[in-house]
Design a protein around this motif. Structure first.
Motif, PDB file in Angstrom:
ATOM      1  N   ALA A 214       0.843  -1.191   0.000  1.00  0.00           N
ATOM      2  CA  ALA A 214       0.000   0.000   0.000  1.00  0.00           C
ATOM      3  C   ALA A 214       0.877   1.239   0.000  1.00  0.00           C
ATOM      4  O   ALA A 214       2.014   1.221   0.482  1.00  0.00           O
ATOM      5  CB  ALA A 214      -0.928   0.005   1.214  1.00  0.00           C
ATOM      6  N   GLY A 215       0.341   2.309  -0.525  1.00  0.00           N
ATOM      7  CA  GLY A 215       1.083   3.556  -0.571  1.00  0.00           C
ATOM      8  C   GLY A 215       1.091   4.310   0.745  1.00  0.00           C
ATOM      9  O   GLY A 215       1.828   5.295   0.889  1.00  0.00           O
ATOM     10  N   GLU A 216       0.274   3.860   1.706  1.00  0.00           N
ATOM     11  CA  GLU A 216       0.226   4.478   3.031  1.00  0.00           C
ATOM     12  C   GLU A 216       0.264   3.376   4.080  1.00  0.00           C
ATOM     13  O   GLU A 216      -0.374   2.334   3.905  1.00  0.00           O
ATOM     14  CB  GLU A 216      -1.051   5.304   3.192  1.00  0.00           C
ATOM     15  CG  GLU A 216      -1.226   6.407   2.168  1.00  0.00           C
ATOM     16  CD  GLU A 216      -2.596   7.061   2.266  1.00  0.00           C
ATOM     17  OE1 GLU A 216      -3.276   6.874   3.299  1.00  0.00           O
ATOM     18  OE2 GLU A 216      -2.990   7.736   1.291  1.00  0.00           O
ATOM     19  N   GLU A 217       0.985   3.594   5.183  1.00  0.00           N
ATOM     20  CA  GLU A 217       1.118   2.550   6.188  1.00  0.00           C
ATOM     21  C   GLU A 217      -0.200   2.233   6.874  1.00  0.00           C
ATOM     22  O   GLU A 217      -0.368   1.161   7.451  1.00  0.00           O
ATOM     23  CB  GLU A 217       2.175   2.928   7.221  1.00  0.00           C
ATOM     24  CG  GLU A 217       1.869   4.173   8.025  1.00  0.00           C
ATOM     25  CD  GLU A 217       3.013   4.534   8.973  1.00  0.00           C
ATOM     26  OE1 GLU A 217       3.065   3.946  10.056  1.00  0.00           O
ATOM     27  OE2 GLU A 217       3.852   5.378   8.596  1.00  0.00           O
ATOM     28  N   SER A 218      -1.168   3.134   6.793  1.00  0.00           N
ATOM     29  CA  SER A 218      -2.476   2.866   7.376  1.00  0.00           C
ATOM     30  C   SER A 218      -3.321   1.925   6.528  1.00  0.00           C
ATOM     31  O   SER A 218      -4.389   1.483   6.954  1.00  0.00           O
ATOM     32  CB  SER A 218      -3.239   4.182   7.568  1.00  0.00           C
ATOM     33  OG  SER A 218      -3.445   4.826   6.315  1.00  0.00           O
ATOM     34  N   LEU A 219      -2.826   1.574   5.343  1.00  0.00           N
ATOM     35  CA  LEU A 219      -3.595   0.727   4.420  1.00  0.00           C
ATOM     36  C   LEU A 219      -2.998  -0.653   4.211  1.00  0.00           C
ATOM     37  O   LEU A 219      -3.669  -1.529   3.653  1.00  0.00           O
ATOM     38  CB  LEU A 219      -3.719   1.423   3.053  1.00  0.00           C
ATOM     39  CG  LEU A 219      -4.490   2.737   3.025  1.00  0.00           C
ATOM     40  CD1 LEU A 219      -4.436   3.344   1.625  1.00  0.00           C
ATOM     41  CD2 LEU A 219      -5.935   2.525   3.458  1.00  0.00           C
ATOM     42  N   GLY A 220      -1.756  -0.884   4.613  1.00  0.00           N
ATOM     43  CA  GLY A 220      -1.145  -2.180   4.357  1.00  0.00           C
ATOM     44  C   GLY A 220       0.121  -2.389   5.143  1.00  0.00           C
ATOM     45  O   GLY A 220       0.644  -1.487   5.805  1.00  0.00           O
ATOM     46  N   VAL A 221       0.667  -3.594   5.038  1.00  0.00           N
ATOM     47  CA  VAL A 221       1.868  -4.001   5.769  1.00  0.00           C
ATOM     48  C   VAL A 221       3.129  -3.522   5.066  1.00  0.00           C
ATOM     49  O   VAL A 221       4.132  -3.215   5.703  1.00  0.00           O
ATOM     50  CB  VAL A 221       1.886  -5.536   5.914  1.00  0.00           C
ATOM     51  CG1 VAL A 221       3.162  -6.009   6.599  1.00  0.00           C
ATOM     52  CG2 VAL A 221       0.657  -6.021   6.675  1.00  0.00           C
ATOM     53  N   LEU A 222       3.086  -3.437   3.736  1.00  0.00           N
ATOM     54  CA  LEU A 222       4.275  -3.145   2.926  1.00  0.00           C
ATOM     55  C   LEU A 222       4.113  -1.828   2.182  1.00  0.00           C
ATOM     56  O   LEU A 222       2.985  -1.418   1.862  1.00  0.00           O
ATOM     57  CB  LEU A 222       4.498  -4.270   1.901  1.00  0.00           C
ATOM     58  CG  LEU A 222       4.443  -5.714   2.414  1.00  0.00           C
ATOM     59  CD1 LEU A 222       4.531  -6.678   1.251  1.00  0.00           C
ATOM     60  CD2 LEU A 222       5.568  -5.960   3.407  1.00  0.00           C
ATOM     61  N   ASP A 223       5.252  -1.217   1.857  1.00  0.00           N
ATOM     62  CA  ASP A 223       5.190  -0.025   1.023  1.00  0.00           C
ATOM     63  C   ASP A 223       5.137  -0.432  -0.446  1.00  0.00           C
ATOM     64  O   ASP A 223       5.009  -1.621  -0.773  1.00  0.00           O
ATOM     65  CB  ASP A 223       6.353   0.925   1.333  1.00  0.00           C
ATOM     66  CG  ASP A 223       7.722   0.348   0.932  1.00  0.00           C
ATOM     67  OD1 ASP A 223       7.781  -0.655   0.190  1.00  0.00           O
ATOM     68  OD2 ASP A 223       8.744   0.917   1.372  1.00  0.00           O
ATOM     69  N   GLU A 224       5.256   0.526  -1.341  1.00  0.00           N
ATOM     70  CA  GLU A 224       5.089   0.249  -2.773  1.00  0.00           C
ATOM     71  C   GLU A 224       6.207  -0.610  -3.345  1.00  0.00           C
ATOM     72  O   GLU A 224       6.107  -1.110  -4.458  1.00  0.00           O
ATOM     73  CB  GLU A 224       5.008   1.560  -3.556  1.00  0.00           C
ATOM     74  CG  GLU A 224       3.765   2.367  -3.224  1.00  0.00           C
ATOM     75  CD  GLU A 224       3.387   3.338  -4.337  1.00  0.00           C
ATOM     76  OE1 GLU A 224       3.565   2.997  -5.513  1.00  0.00           O
ATOM     77  OE2 GLU A 224       2.900   4.433  -4.016  1.00  0.00           O
ATOM     78  N   ARG A 225       7.294  -0.795  -2.583  1.00  0.00           N
ATOM     79  CA  ARG A 225       8.406  -1.629  -3.052  1.00  0.00           C
ATOM     80  C   ARG A 225       8.433  -2.990  -2.358  1.00  0.00           C
ATOM     81  O   ARG A 225       9.385  -3.747  -2.543  1.00  0.00           O
ATOM     82  CB  ARG A 225       9.720  -0.900  -2.829  1.00  0.00           C
ATOM     83  CG  ARG A 225       9.857   0.419  -3.588  1.00  0.00           C
ATOM     84  CD  ARG A 225      11.209   1.061  -3.326  1.00  0.00           C
ATOM     85  NE  ARG A 225      11.385   1.387  -1.914  1.00  0.00           N
ATOM     86  CZ  ARG A 225      12.564   1.537  -1.315  1.00  0.00           C
ATOM     87  NH1 ARG A 225      13.679   1.367  -2.023  1.00  0.00           N
ATOM     88  NH2 ARG A 225      12.645   1.849  -0.037  1.00  0.00           N
ATOM     89  N   GLY A 226       7.439  -3.289  -1.553  1.00  0.00           N
ATOM     90  CA  GLY A 226       7.406  -4.563  -0.860  1.00  0.00           C
ATOM     91  C   GLY A 226       8.207  -4.607   0.414  1.00  0.00           C
ATOM     92  O   GLY A 226       8.463  -5.687   0.956  1.00  0.00           O
ATOM     93  N   LEU A 227       8.630  -3.444   0.922  1.00  0.00           N
ATOM     94  CA  LEU A 227       9.373  -3.354   2.181  1.00  0.00           C
ATOM     95  C   LEU A 227       8.404  -3.128   3.329  1.00  0.00           C
ATOM     96  O   LEU A 227       7.426  -2.380   3.203  1.00  0.00           O
ATOM     97  CB  LEU A 227      10.387  -2.219   2.125  1.00  0.00           C
ATOM     98  CG  LEU A 227      11.488  -2.359   1.057  1.00  0.00           C
ATOM     99  CD1 LEU A 227      12.286  -1.065   0.952  1.00  0.00           C
ATOM    100  CD2 LEU A 227      12.411  -3.526   1.386  1.00  0.00           C
ATOM    101  N   VAL A 228       8.682  -3.761   4.478  1.00  0.00           N
ATOM    102  CA  VAL A 228       7.811  -3.633   5.636  1.00  0.00           C
ATOM    103  C   VAL A 228       7.909  -2.209   6.179  1.00  0.00           C
ATOM    104  O   VAL A 228       9.014  -1.694   6.432  1.00  0.00           O
ATOM    105  CB  VAL A 228       8.189  -4.655   6.724  1.00  0.00           C
ATOM    106  CG1 VAL A 228       7.303  -4.484   7.960  1.00  0.00           C
ATOM    107  CG2 VAL A 228       8.059  -6.077   6.180  1.00  0.00           C
TER     108      VAL A 228
END
Length: 638
Positions: free
Chosen positions: A580-594
């Motif tokens: 997800a592009g925002e930490e409030s929406l997912g576990v990983l950022d846009e590059r697959g990093l936690v």
């Protein structure tokens, strides 16, 4: 006679077109041998199913256990159990599937049904399995060091390893399963499933209905045992991912090169008609008769395929391009190392140094009885690629407070089903590609595929309500069966509860809208099969729901189905550590990093921001390569 023997003898007695019954074919003993090598929960499930069938008879009118009933009374009791919804009915269908699948895989029965061996006589000697660090090498050095430790070797872990190793990073791969070649894919199909599938193929969800989730363990991950169907997500799906999870870099144009690269590496092509088999011909005939617009041959990564119908139990020809035949050899050729039969138990921060990670694992030695060997890996960076049902456990306690709230949630599995049609002509569905032809119907978020059970498994459980002598009389018609599989991209979401006793525990229940979508997809399958000339169609509802005429389909469409009455399975768990592009929406950022964790990434189906609405392998590989390229720029600059 024990409980399993009583049930097997009642379901498949002696006599009829095939004279031997389950007892003469040694079915109960074979099932007990299969379960002996399974995890404890699988063994308990089978034993619990037998006890339920036995003891439930005691609480029925007459008050006698199943073991003491005469054959007719035992058949009436099992028929009653098979017609029940919920757990009792599910347990009955489980036993029936095991018993029928084992029976039809026995040599004499296969010969009577006309099921021959897979076409492998023209093959040269097999290449050896991929090299792994030996037990001696790892046990003598309980500590290993590397730049990047990758946990898992499937469709996400293997491409990431290839990209990182080519960039000069020292890569170590840890895999829970073994390293195999095609010589390991011999023998009875159920035995192969029990050997290579988690929980002997009896991994299930908790909820309504109970759904079997198929997950394999091997160097190469589930790609060694999947159907091989290769679809890209549509442009509209990619845009939906971008909007739903604020992924500004997710556009069709930017992802297109990675989809192309994945298909090129997998050698994806359209198979020739001469290997597709009768199942594909039936589906094409029905689609054309109905005037459906979107249908065709399924693209596959299998040059040299001969239509063995054994994709999901290991290709006997090494034709299907699993990760063990492309990305992993590339990684090893650039210096990566591999440890198989290695179960990772924990990923934690390195405390003795300013940065880096420690991966704790144990080497289980495969099928040997040797005690596990502890292993600790120190790595600058860790990529978790353990699959959507396991990665969240290894991520526990990591990330920011807002991102961690998504870990283990948003689970999609693509609930799937089979519909069978009895055709006037012989189809011999076990001769041809296992998944060969597709239809995209008007039912939203639905994909239909011509499919068949693996060669030698001819179970009618959940489709045909009859058993006993009626089942024996029906057996010769199985060569006339055509089977269509359907999967939906569901609106509902499941979640990972915990991981214990060697398996993940997942809560997942279908909602009303998804149940109706499955009903409508089943109805479409029935119409396709009737339009192709089917005499009868069998739906996986209740004890099995036969439709005798095409006019009955409309009646079925008006029924209000309950989830408990559906017999479903799933092959595509995904989304439990989504990007997800925002930490409030997912576990990983846009590059697959936690989010909030330096040097920790995820690369498997759990990273998908939503359902691709098709088989997900190409999506996972493409995103794995895309993300790994961004990690190279950062990790090699330090």
């Amino acid at each position: 006679m024990n409980g399993l023997e009583k049930i097997a003898d009642t379901l498949i007695p002696s006599g009829g077109p095939i004279s031997t019954g389950a007892l003469e074919e040694g079915v109960p003993g074979e099932i007990e041998r299969l379960m002996h090598g399974a995890d404890p929960v699988a063994r308990w499930m089978v034993k619990g199913a037998v006890w339920t069938m036995d003891l439930s008879a005691f609480f029925s009118p007459g008050g006698r256990r199943l073991l003491s009933l005469d054959p007719e009374a035992a058949a009436r009791h099992l028929e009653n159990m098979g017609g029940r919804t919920g757990l009792p009915g599910d347990l009955f269908q489980l036993l029936r599937h095991l018993i029928e699948g084992t029976y039809t895989s026995r040599d004499r029965v296969r010969a009577s049904l006309g099921v021959g061996p897979a076409p492998v006589s023209d093959l040269p000697p097999a290449s050896p399995p991929l090299p792994t660090l030996s037990t001696a090498q790892t046990s003598q050095r309980h500590n290993l060091d590397c730049d990047v430790c990758i946990v898992g070797t499937g469709a996400g872990g293997a491409p990431a390893a290839a990209v990182l190793a080519r960039a000069g990073l020292k890569v170590l791969l840890l895999e829970e399963g073994g390293s195999y070649n095609r010589e390991n894919f011999r023998g009875a199909p159920l035995a192969r499933m029990a050997r290579h599938y988690r929980g002997a193929g009896l991994l299930t969800t908790l909820g309504r209905p109970v759904i079997t989730v198929v997950e394999a363990r091997a160097v190469g991950g589930t790609t060694v045992f999947n159907s091989g169907s290769c679809f890209r997500p549509s442009n509209s799906v990619v845009k939906e991912w971008s909007q739903h999870c604020s992924l500004s870099s997710f556009t069709p144009d930017r992802l297109e090169p990675y989809f192309e690269r994945a298909e090129r590496t997998l050698k994806v092509s359209t198979p020739a008609w001469d290997i597709l088999g009768g199942n594909a011909r039936v589906m094409q005939k029905g689609a054309m008769a109905l005037g459906l617009a979107d249908h065709g041959i399924i693209p596959r990564p299998a040059p040299g395929c001969r239509g063995s119908d054994e994709c999901v139990i290991g290709c006997p020809r090494d034709a299907k391009q699993s990760m063990a035949l492309n990305y992993l050899p590339q990684a090893l050729a650039h210096g990566a190392q591999l440890v198989s039969h290695c179960q990772v138990t924990r990923v934690r921060r390195e405390t003795s140094r300013r940065q880096g990670w420690v991966v704790e694992a144990r080497i289980t030695h495969g099928a040997t009885v040797a005690p596990p060997v502890g292993l600790r890996v120190r790595a600058k960076y860790v990529v978790i690629a353990a699959g959507a049902l396991h990665t969240p456990t290894l991520l526990s306690g990591k990330g920011t407070r807002r991102s961690e709230a998504h870990s283990g949630r948003h689970l999609k599995i693509h609930p799937s089903f089979e519909v069978a049609g009895e055709m006037p002509e012989e189809v011999r569905g076990w001769e041809g590609v296992l998944q060969s032809y597709f239809i995209r119907p008007q039912v939203p978020k639905t994909l239909l595929e011509a499919t068949f059970q693996p060669r030698g498994i001819l179970s009618t459980a959940g489709l045909v309500p009859s058993f006993g002598s009626a089942y024996k009389n029906y057996l010769p018609t199985l060569s006339h069966w055509a089977i269509m599989g359907g999967m939906i991209s569901e609106d509902c979401e499941g979640r990972l509860i915990t991981e214990a006793l060697g398996r993940p525990w997942v809560h997942y229940s279908l909602g009303k809208a998804d149940t109706e979508r499955i009903r409508d997809a089943m109805a479409t399958c029935a119409r396709v099969l009737f339009s192709a000339g089917a005499k009868r169609v069998f739906l996986p509802v209740g004890a099995g729901k036969p439709l005798e005429t095409a006019s009955e389909v409309a009646t079925f469409e008006r029924e209000e189905l309950k989830p408990d009455g559906l017999h479903l399975f799933a092959f595509h768990p995904l989304g439990t550590a989504r990007m997800a592009g925002e930490e409030s929406l997912g576990v990983l950022d846009e590059r697959g990093l936690v989010w909030g964790e330096e040097g920790l990434a995820v690369s498997d189906a759990s990273m998908l921001p939503g359902s691709p609405q098709v088989n997900p392998m190409v999506s996972i590989i493409a995103l794995a390569e895309r993300n790994a390229e961004s990690w190279v720029k950062e990790w090699t600059a330090r």
